[in-house]
Motif scaffolding. Structure first.
Motif, PDB file in Angstrom:
ATOM      1  N   UNK A 135       0.890  -1.066   0.095  1.00 15.04           N
ATOM      2  CA  UNK A 135      -0.055  -0.018  -0.024  1.00 15.04           C
ATOM      3  C   UNK A 135       0.808   1.285  -0.063  1.00 15.04           C
ATOM      4  N   UNK A 136       0.304   2.089  -0.849  1.00 19.50           N
ATOM      5  CA  UNK A 136       1.359   3.451  -0.955  1.00 19.50           C
ATOM      6  C   UNK A 136       0.330   4.624  -0.782  1.00 19.50           C
ATOM      7  N   UNK A 137       0.639   5.344   0.282  1.00 23.59           N
ATOM      8  CA  UNK A 137      -0.218   6.669   0.279  1.00 23.59           C
ATOM      9  C   UNK A 137       0.622   7.703  -0.321  1.00 23.59           C
ATOM     10  N   UNK A 138      -0.100   8.524  -1.145  1.00 27.26           N
ATOM     11  CA  UNK A 138       0.335   9.623  -1.851  1.00 27.26           C
ATOM     12  C   UNK A 138      -0.383  10.805  -1.269  1.00 27.26           C
ATOM     13  N   UNK A 139       0.646  11.653  -0.735  1.00 22.87           N
ATOM     14  CA  UNK A 139       0.158  12.992   0.012  1.00 22.87           C
ATOM     15  C   UNK A 139       0.605  14.218  -0.928  1.00 22.87           C
ATOM     16  N   UNK A 140      -0.291  14.468  -1.817  1.00 18.70           N
ATOM     17  CA  UNK A 140       0.235  15.628  -2.858  1.00 18.70           C
ATOM     18  C   UNK A 140      -1.120  16.216  -3.131  1.00 18.70           C
ATOM     19  N   UNK A 141      -1.109  17.553  -3.019  1.00 20.77           N
ATOM     20  CA  UNK A 141      -2.374  18.353  -3.512  1.00 20.77           C
ATOM     21  C   UNK A 141      -2.571  18.884  -5.000  1.00 20.77           C
ATOM     22  N   UNK A 142      -1.639  18.362  -5.865  1.00 21.72           N
ATOM     23  CA  UNK A 142      -1.870  18.510  -7.062  1.00 21.72           C
ATOM     24  C   UNK A 142      -2.621  17.235  -7.802  1.00 21.72           C
ATOM     25  N   UNK A 143      -3.605  17.730  -8.196  1.00 21.54           N
ATOM     26  CA  UNK A 143      -4.292  16.291  -8.791  1.00 21.54           C
ATOM     27  C   UNK A 143      -3.959  15.607  -9.926  1.00 21.54           C
ATOM     28  N   UNK A 144      -3.180  16.506 -10.927  1.00 23.28           N
ATOM     29  CA  UNK A 144      -2.468  15.730 -11.883  1.00 23.28           C
ATOM     30  C   UNK A 144      -1.289  14.829 -11.628  1.00 23.28           C
ATOM     31  N   UNK A 180      -2.508   7.024   9.505  1.00 27.87           N
ATOM     32  CA  UNK A 180      -3.046   5.955  10.612  1.00 27.87           C
ATOM     33  C   UNK A 180      -3.838   5.052  10.180  1.00 27.87           C
ATOM     34  N   UNK A 181      -4.973   5.457   9.465  1.00 32.36           N
ATOM     35  CA  UNK A 181      -5.876   4.424   9.084  1.00 32.36           C
ATOM     36  C   UNK A 181      -5.629   3.458   8.108  1.00 32.36           C
ATOM     37  N   UNK A 182      -4.880   3.890   6.923  1.00 31.87           N
ATOM     38  CA  UNK A 182      -4.520   3.214   5.896  1.00 31.87           C
ATOM     39  C   UNK A 182      -3.597   1.992   5.921  1.00 31.87           C
ATOM     40  N   UNK A 183      -2.719   2.406   7.230  1.00 28.79           N
ATOM     41  CA  UNK A 183      -1.288   1.373   7.358  1.00 28.79           C
ATOM     42  C   UNK A 183      -0.534   1.481   6.016  1.00 28.79           C
ATOM     43  N   UNK A 184      -0.158   2.332   5.471  1.00 31.02           N
ATOM     44  CA  UNK A 184       0.726   2.106   4.156  1.00 31.02           C
ATOM     45  C   UNK A 184       1.993   1.576   4.560  1.00 31.02           C
ATOM     46  N   UNK A 185       2.600   0.980   3.410  1.00 28.05           N
ATOM     47  CA  UNK A 185       4.025   0.312   3.551  1.00 28.05           C
ATOM     48  C   UNK A 185       4.812   1.494   3.276  1.00 28.05           C
ATOM     49  N   UNK A 186       4.565   2.555   2.483  1.00 28.21           N
ATOM     50  CA  UNK A 186       5.387   3.602   2.034  1.00 28.21           C
ATOM     51  C   UNK A 186       4.581   4.721   1.756  1.00 28.21           C
ATOM     52  N   UNK A 187       5.423   6.218   2.066  1.00 30.06           N
ATOM     53  CA  UNK A 187       4.607   7.199   1.876  1.00 30.06           C
ATOM     54  C   UNK A 187       5.250   7.963   0.836  1.00 30.06           C
ATOM     55  N   UNK A 188       4.794   8.551  -0.244  1.00 26.22           N
ATOM     56  CA  UNK A 188       4.987   9.630  -1.108  1.00 26.22           C
ATOM     57  C   UNK A 188       4.604  11.025  -0.794  1.00 26.22           C
ATOM     58  N   UNK A 189       5.437  11.897  -0.378  1.00 26.20           N
ATOM     59  CA  UNK A 189       5.152  13.068   0.278  1.00 26.20           C
ATOM     60  C   UNK A 189       5.561  14.270  -0.382  1.00 26.20           C
ATOM     61  N   UNK A 190       4.555  15.213  -0.822  1.00 27.97           N
ATOM     62  CA  UNK A 190       5.064  16.419  -1.325  1.00 27.97           C
ATOM     63  C   UNK A 190       5.363  17.494  -0.114  1.00 27.97           C
TER      64      UNK A 190
END
Length: 220
Positions: free
Chosen positions: A4-13, A43-53
């Protein structure tokens, strides 16, 4: 099982582009478009890695990095247009694992994700460690350290503490705790839970576990 990858990014494209590409390469993705949702999903999604802006509404990327590092050591890759060396150094000091400069090639990002996941999974396969503030819990060895000093817990006390540290922002009812730790139907035996919580508080920190009125307990 998909990573599971969590993408924290405000640019939709950008966020959709990354999610689509990773989805095609076998990953499960979740997108958070602001800093508050970023922490919530971490916290909720328990990702294995985060991509962070870095530049995000409500909470900045470095704020998110600091908060995530309070309860998780999963790989975090910052993706940002900032190329300032000191800025990168500061992020590495507070816990980022990798840094990709925008614009970037998706195949390079994928390679970095795979490399960081391999490194992390190799480490966690050797020792399953959980950290919260000054507490370190080694699940495989069934050991708990507070400020690097070992603390002796019973098996049930250990499993309760593990439950809290694994989900640091979740409120657990007595029923949740009993059925998870004792693996049996809850029979409204409040004394059992109360006694174990009290013992953990005495051995670890009297203020570590907070009582949430009419709901249960959570880490403070």
């Amino acid at each position: 099982m998909k990573n599971r990858i969590l993408i924290i990014e405000d640019d939709n494209e950008i966020s959709n582009m990354i999610a689509d590409y990773l989805g095609k390469n076998g990953y499960e993705t979740h997108i958070a478009k602001d800093g508050i949702k970023g922490i919530k999903y971490a916290i909720e999604k328990e990702p294995d890695l985060i991509i962070l802006d870095v530049m995000l509404p409500y909470k900045s990327g470095d704020e998110i990095l600091r908060e995530v590092r309070e309860f998780s050591d999963i790989p975090i890759i910052v993706v940002s247009a900032k190329e300032n060396i000191q800025f990168k150094v500061d992020l590495f000091k507070i816990g980022v694992d990798d840094y990709v400069v925008k614009p970037f090639d998706l195949s390079e990002l994928l390679a970095r994700i795979e490399t960081n996941l391999r490194r992390y999974l190799k480490l966690t396969s050797q020792q399953k460690l959980y950290k919260y503030k000054n507490i370190t819990l080694n699940y495989d060895l069934k050991e708990v350290f507070v400020d690097n000093n070992i603390v002796k817990l019973t098996s049930k006390e250990f499993e309760i503490l593990y439950l809290f540290i694994k989900y640091p922002n979740k409120v657990f009812s007595k029923k949740n705790i009993y059925e998870t730790v004792w693996k049996d139907s809850y029979a409204y035996d409040d004394d059992t839970i109360n006694t174990h919580i009290s013992n953990i508080r005495k051995k670890i920190d009297s203020e570590l576990i907070e009582t949430v009125w009419k709901m249960g307990y959570k880490l403070k």
